[in-house]
Design an enzyme around this catalytic site. Structure first.
Site, short mmCIF file in Angstrom:
data_model
loop_
_atom_site.label_atom_id
_atom_site.label_comp_id
_atom_site.label_asym_id
_atom_site.label_seq_id
_atom_site.Cartn_x
_atom_site.Cartn_y
_atom_site.Cartn_z
N LYS A 1 -6.58 -4.92 -3.07
CA LYS A 1 -7.18 -5.60 -1.92
C LYS A 1 -8.23 -4.71 -1.26
O LYS A 1 -7.97 -3.52 -1.02
CB LYS A 1 -6.10 -6.00 -0.92
N CYS B 1 -1.93 -2.60 7.82
CA CYS B 1 -1.91 -3.51 6.67
C CYS B 1 -0.66 -4.39 6.61
O CYS B 1 -0.72 -5.52 6.13
CB CYS B 1 -2.10 -2.71 5.38
N ASP C 1 0.79 -1.25 0.00
CA ASP C 1 0.00 0.00 0.00
C ASP C 1 0.81 1.29 0.00
O ASP C 1 0.47 2.26 0.72
CB ASP C 1 -0.95 0.01 1.21
#
Ligand code: C5J
Length: 227
Positions: free
Chosen positions: A134, A167, A29
């Site tokens: 995701k 994450c 990310d």
């Protein structure tokens, strides 16, 4: 790459043995909305410099890893434009003035295809590097990451990115339960909150490496250089 060569990176709680042929670098990310001044993260009042310090070490690690011809995978957190994959619980969480799907400083917040959802230019994927979209915090949930890793014979992961306690942690925990060994280079992961950064890293390597190993980019690169 030598498919039989085992390397050992100095790490905590003990050395991490790996072979680049069966290990992937997984960048979590590294998106504009989380890292860039003027993005959604900063709009929420976060100090993006805490995440931006990870860019340079990630660039060095990525360059070293790419030079081996080893597998690199990128992830992005976000949702379909119609938000059909957004649980109502996640949409309502935080009770902020602006949430997922609303107009943000760089387009609709955490929506695929919007500028803020894209990866930062400093770490942009090269042709052929898989990008996993995701909808959750973990990179395995509702994605084809596990299938891609299995098809490539991957057994271990070097996990970098943001944020450490959300994450990155969720992905390492998911990976651990699926039988992958994970190494986390401390300078390549970041949290908006220094105390979460510290505790997040300590939790990974506690109890003999309950979720994995912690090292840093210099130690990984030195190991690769000395092979
Ligand atoms: C990530 C988040 N990538 N903090 N997302 O950690 O919501």
């Amino acid at each position: 790459m030598n498919p039989t060569q085992t390397l050992t990176v100095p790490a905590e709680p003990y050395g991490f043995d790996f072979n680049p042929a069966t290990c992937a670098l997984l960048l979590i990310d590294m998106q504009r909305d989380f890292l860039e001044p003027g993005g959604f993260g900063e709009l929420l009042g976060n100090d993006v410099s805490q995440l931006r310090r990870t860019i340079a070490p990630n660039q060095r690690l990525l360059a070293g890893w790419r030079s081996l011809g080893a597998l690199v995978i990128h992830t992005r957190e976000g949702h379909r434009p119609d938000l059909a994959d957004l649980p109502d619980t996640k949409r309502r969480r935080g009770r902020g003035a602006r949430g997922i799907g609303d107009p943000g400083p760089m387009g609709r917040i955490l929506v695929r295809g919007e500028a803020g959802h894209d990866l930062i230019p400093e770490l942009y994927p090269m042709a052929g590097e898989p990008v996993i979209d995701k909808p959750g915090k973990g990179a395995f949930w509702a994605t084809d990451l596990h299938a891609i890793l299995q098809n490539r014979g991957i057994k271990q992961l070097i996990v970098t990115g943001v944020t450490t306690e959300v994450c990155v942690h969720t992905t390492v925990r998911e990976a651990n339960d699926r039988g992958y060994d994970c190494l986390v280079p401390s300078d390549c992961v970041g949290s908006y909150f220094p105390e979460f950064q510290e505790m997040g890293l300590r939790m990974l390597k506690a109890q003999g490496g309950i979720f994995g190993w912690v090292s840093d980019s210099e130690r990984v690169l030195s190991t690769l250089a000395g092979r």
